[in-house]
Design a protein around this motif. Sequence first.
Motif, PDB file in Angstrom:
ATOM      1  N   CYS A  58      -1.610 -18.976   3.298  1.00 40.40           N
ATOM      2  CA  CYS A  58      -0.706 -17.867   2.970  1.00 40.40           C
ATOM      3  C   CYS A  58       0.719 -18.030   3.497  1.00 40.40           C
ATOM      4  CB  CYS A  58      -1.289 -16.558   3.490  1.00 40.40           C
ATOM      5  SG  CYS A  58      -2.822 -16.087   2.678  1.00 40.40           S
ATOM      6  N   LEU A 113       0.128 -12.144  -3.165  1.00 40.82           N
ATOM      7  CA  LEU A 113      -1.169 -11.521  -2.901  1.00 40.82           C
ATOM      8  C   LEU A 113      -1.321 -10.182  -3.630  1.00 40.82           C
ATOM      9  CD1 LEU A 113      -1.559 -12.305   0.903  1.00 40.82           C
ATOM     10  CD2 LEU A 113      -2.770 -13.400  -0.992  1.00 40.82           C
ATOM     11  N   LEU A 146      -5.703  -9.427   0.991  1.00 40.31           N
ATOM     12  CA  LEU A 146      -6.798 -10.386   0.783  1.00 40.31           C
ATOM     13  C   LEU A 146      -8.103  -9.637   0.491  1.00 40.31           C
ATOM     14  CD1 LEU A 146      -6.052 -12.968   3.618  1.00 40.31           C
ATOM     15  CD2 LEU A 146      -5.996 -13.429   1.156  1.00 40.31           C
ATOM     16  N   TRP A 151      -9.270 -11.940  -3.691  1.00 39.52           N
ATOM     17  CA  TRP A 151      -8.940 -13.321  -3.320  1.00 39.52           C
ATOM     18  C   TRP A 151     -10.104 -14.076  -2.691  1.00 39.52           C
ATOM     19  CZ3 TRP A 151      -4.672 -15.600  -4.983  1.00 39.52           C
ATOM     20  CH2 TRP A 151      -3.622 -14.783  -5.405  1.00 39.52           C
TER      21      TRP A 151
END
Length: 196
Positions: A58, A113, A146, A151
Amino acid sequence: MSKNKSASGQVRIISGQWRSRKLPIHDLEGLRPTTDRVRETLFNWLSSDISGARVLDCFAGSGALSLEALSRYASYARICELQSNAAKQLKQNLVTLKCDNADVINGDSLVTLKQGLDSTKEKGFDIVFVDPPFRKGLANPTLALLAEKNWLNENALIYLETESDITDLEIPADWVELKQKSAGQVSYRLFQYQID
């Protein structure tokens, strides 16, 4: 936050197919590559899970974590980095390594994200690295996105590296802490996403 001068413009891959390779990195403000010692501990934790895993990095910075994962036969890595010089260097390092199973996204990780993952078109990720710049309040929103935006594959492992004095971490309810250690000003943890 100080720059890590000990890196002296290079990151060294510890193990795997590119073992001991040294790759150039830009000395950018806030760039704080995970130390070899911490990386070695992390990849000992991940040793039985890394081969064949889909990896999401990330806040890549130097790319030390995702490159180490790819060296150890992760099947794919998506590498997110905000600073354009660092992203450009990451792309160049992948070319140098003749690595074609990774993508570098030059942009804001939180924006990426928030877009979420379309699980009908793309698989989720098995291992996620969250090592944001310190003192910017990025850990909690990253963990929340997340968890909320598809994800993570079932049983995904999430590595979180933060400043050791952080006290307000908001860990999603279905994440189980597997490991935790501190080294100086850095605290690092490994969680697993477990569906009841």
